[in-house]
Enzyme design. Structure first.
Site, PDB file in Angstrom:
ATOM      1  N   GLY A  11       0.824  -1.208   0.000  1.00 59.94           N
ATOM      2  CA  GLY A  11       0.000   0.000   0.000  1.00 59.94           C
ATOM      3  C   GLY A  11       0.852   1.248   0.000  1.00 59.94           C
ATOM      4  O   GLY A  11       0.611   2.195  -0.771  1.00 59.94           O
ATOM      5  N   ASP A  68       7.916   5.323   8.400  1.00 63.95           N
ATOM      6  CA  ASP A  68       7.334   4.629   9.536  1.00 63.95           C
ATOM      7  C   ASP A  68       6.085   5.392   9.919  1.00 63.95           C
ATOM      8  O   ASP A  68       6.111   6.621  10.063  1.00 63.95           O
ATOM      9  CB  ASP A  68       8.287   4.514  10.723  1.00 63.95           C
ATOM     10  CG  ASP A  68       7.829   3.368  11.628  1.00 63.95           C
ATOM     11  OD1 ASP A  68       7.855   2.215  11.176  1.00 63.95           O
ATOM     12  OD2 ASP A  68       7.399   3.640  12.765  1.00 63.95           O
ATOM     13  N   TYR A 156      -5.697   0.785   7.987  1.00 66.90           N
ATOM     14  CA  TYR A 156      -6.818   1.321   8.766  1.00 66.90           C
ATOM     15  C   TYR A 156      -7.648   2.350   7.989  1.00 66.90           C
ATOM     16  O   TYR A 156      -8.519   2.994   8.568  1.00 66.90           O
ATOM     17  CB  TYR A 156      -6.285   1.969  10.048  1.00 66.90           C
ATOM     18  CG  TYR A 156      -5.559   1.028  10.987  1.00 66.90           C
ATOM     19  CD1 TYR A 156      -6.228   0.391  12.028  1.00 66.90           C
ATOM     20  CD2 TYR A 156      -4.199   0.761  10.840  1.00 66.90           C
ATOM     21  CE1 TYR A 156      -5.565  -0.478  12.892  1.00 66.90           C
ATOM     22  CE2 TYR A 156      -3.525  -0.104  11.696  1.00 66.90           C
ATOM     23  CZ  TYR A 156      -4.225  -0.715  12.716  1.00 66.90           C
ATOM     24  OH  TYR A 156      -3.558  -1.576  13.576  1.00 66.90           O
ATOM     25  N   LYS A 177      -6.960  11.088  -1.450  1.00 65.50           N
ATOM     26  CA  LYS A 177      -6.292  10.822  -0.162  1.00 65.50           C
ATOM     27  C   LYS A 177      -4.984  11.613  -0.059  1.00 65.50           C
ATOM     28  O   LYS A 177      -4.686  12.188   0.987  1.00 65.50           O
ATOM     29  CB  LYS A 177      -6.040   9.319   0.012  1.00 65.50           C
ATOM     30  CG  LYS A 177      -5.308   8.987   1.310  1.00 65.50           C
ATOM     31  CD  LYS A 177      -5.045   7.483   1.483  1.00 65.50           C
ATOM     32  CE  LYS A 177      -4.104   7.245   2.661  1.00 65.50           C
ATOM     33  NZ  LYS A 177      -3.685   5.845   2.792  1.00 65.50           N
TER      34      LYS A 177
HETATM   35  P1  ITT Z   1       7.379  -1.255   6.126  1.00 68.12           P
HETATM   36  O1  ITT Z   1       7.940  -1.227   7.523  1.00 68.12           O
HETATM   37  O2  ITT Z   1       8.000  -2.277   5.256  1.00 68.12           O
HETATM   38  O3  ITT Z   1       7.355   0.097   5.501  1.00 68.12           O
HETATM   39  P2  ITT Z   1       4.923  -1.799   7.565  1.00 68.12           P
HETATM   40  O4  ITT Z   1       3.541  -2.123   7.137  1.00 68.12           O
HETATM   41  O5  ITT Z   1       5.566  -2.711   8.579  1.00 68.12           O
HETATM   42  O6  ITT Z   1       5.823  -1.698   6.252  1.00 68.12           O
HETATM   43  P3  ITT Z   1       4.940   0.303   9.553  1.00 68.12           P
HETATM   44  O7  ITT Z   1       5.803  -0.476  10.466  1.00 68.12           O
HETATM   45  O8  ITT Z   1       5.245   1.756   9.373  1.00 68.12           O
HETATM   46  O9  ITT Z   1       4.960  -0.325   8.081  1.00 68.12           O
HETATM   47  O10 ITT Z   1       3.442   0.108  10.010  1.00 68.12           O
HETATM   48  C1  ITT Z   1       2.507   1.094   9.789  1.00 68.12           C
HETATM   49  C2  ITT Z   1       1.119   0.502   9.750  1.00 68.12           C
HETATM   50  O11 ITT Z   1       0.187   1.584   9.992  1.00 68.12           O
HETATM   51  C3  ITT Z   1       0.785  -0.044   8.385  1.00 68.12           C
HETATM   52  O12 ITT Z   1       0.962  -1.433   8.311  1.00 68.12           O
HETATM   53  C4  ITT Z   1      -0.683   0.350   8.190  1.00 68.12           C
HETATM   54  O13 ITT Z   1      -1.529  -0.645   8.597  1.00 68.12           O
HETATM   55  C5  ITT Z   1      -0.867   1.555   9.092  1.00 68.12           C
HETATM   56  N1  ITT Z   1      -0.865   2.725   8.204  1.00 68.12           N
HETATM   57  C6  ITT Z   1       0.165   3.563   7.932  1.00 68.12           C
HETATM   58  N2  ITT Z   1      -0.179   4.450   6.993  1.00 68.12           N
HETATM   59  C7  ITT Z   1      -1.451   4.162   6.646  1.00 68.12           C
HETATM   60  C8  ITT Z   1      -2.348   4.695   5.711  1.00 68.12           C
HETATM   61  O14 ITT Z   1      -2.012   5.668   4.893  1.00 68.12           O
HETATM   62  N3  ITT Z   1      -3.562   4.153   5.635  1.00 68.12           N
HETATM   63  C9  ITT Z   1      -3.925   3.136   6.426  1.00 68.12           C
HETATM   64  N4  ITT Z   1      -3.136   2.548   7.305  1.00 68.12           N
HETATM   65  C10 ITT Z   1      -1.899   3.063   7.432  1.00 68.12           C
END
Ligand code: ITT
Length: 205
Positions: A11, A68, A156, A177
């Site tokens: 995503g 992050d 989310y 968005k």
């Molecule tokens: P990377 O570390 O490989 O980038 P990850 O999914 O583990 O991928 P994070 O540790 O930053 O990334 O986790 C952030 C989570 O927060 C992510 O998995 C999403 O579910 C949520 N999130 C972040 N940005 C979002 C968005 O724009 N829309 C919806 N959910 C989001």
């Protein structure tokens, strides 16, 4: 000029591809380079963004941009925050993660929209192989709705109604968005707001 987009999240990757498109920059993802996912052992967005960008820059020899991010819910003392991905479990089930948020909001008796406020936060880290690091942060305020609405986006998004809008991120097109295009300084999503700062400081269109 090559930039490594240091994420394994599809995503996020799609959104970065959109945001980076106007800039004539060669980008490659951490996954395409076969880079491993470093353990995210930090307790802040900045720490985890650093871990990911530094690992990718060191392993690839190119500048690397990490993200992050997470959802911080006021009635839950900022949870899930840096643990937003963990709440979905190893099978990345965000229906479950959203249900978990809702159950905790119910336990906290957070019923009215005013009691269900929160924000998405994104911290981007640009790390260079030589060791230099730069940070860009974006946030967007909103309300957590139930049931989730919409199937666009990821994570989310279907639960998050950004302030001043009538559609959740799950009901918005990617462009809506982001709320951003090259040459503009304003943006809507946390990621696009952080990216706008990054683009203004680091990129020319
Ligand atoms: P990377 O570390 O490989 O980038 P990850 O999914 O583990 O991928 P994070 O540790 O930053 O990334 O986790 C952030 C989570 O927060 C992510 O998995 C999403 O579910 C949520 N999130 C972040 N940005 C979002 C968005 O724009 N829309 C919806 N959910 C989001």
């Amino acid at each position: 000029d090559t930039l490594v987009v240091a994420t394994h999240n599809k995503g996020k990757l799609r959104e970065f591809a959109d945001l980076l498109k106007p800039f004539g920059l060669k980008t490659v993802s951490a996954g395409e380079l076969g880079l491993p996912e470093p353990p995210e052992t930090g307790t802040t967005f900045e720490e985890n963004a650093t871990i990911k960008a530094v690992a990718a820059a060191t392993a690839s020899g190119y500048p690397a941009l990490s993200d992050d991010s997470g959802l911080c819910v006021d009635a839950l003392d900022g949870e899930p925050g840096v643990y937003s991905a963990d709440w979905a479990g190893s099978d990345k089930d965000f229906s479950r993660a959203m249900r978990n948020v809702e159950e905790k909001l119910q336990l906290a008796k957070a019923v009215s929209p005013e009691a269900r406020t929160g924000r998405f936060v994104a911290v981007l880290c640009l790390a260079f192989p030589g060791g230099e690091r730069r940070y860009y942060r974006g946030e967007v305020e909103g309300t957590l709705v139930w049931p989730p609405r919409g199937t666009i986006g990821f994570g989310y998004d279907p639960m998050f109604l950004p302030e001043g809008h009538e559609r959740t991120f799950g009901e918005m097109s990617a462009d809506e968005k982001h709320g951003w295009s090259a040459g503009r300084t304003d943006a809507l999503s946390h990621r696009a707001r952080a990216f706008a700062l990054f683009a203004a400081a680091e990129l020319q269109d």
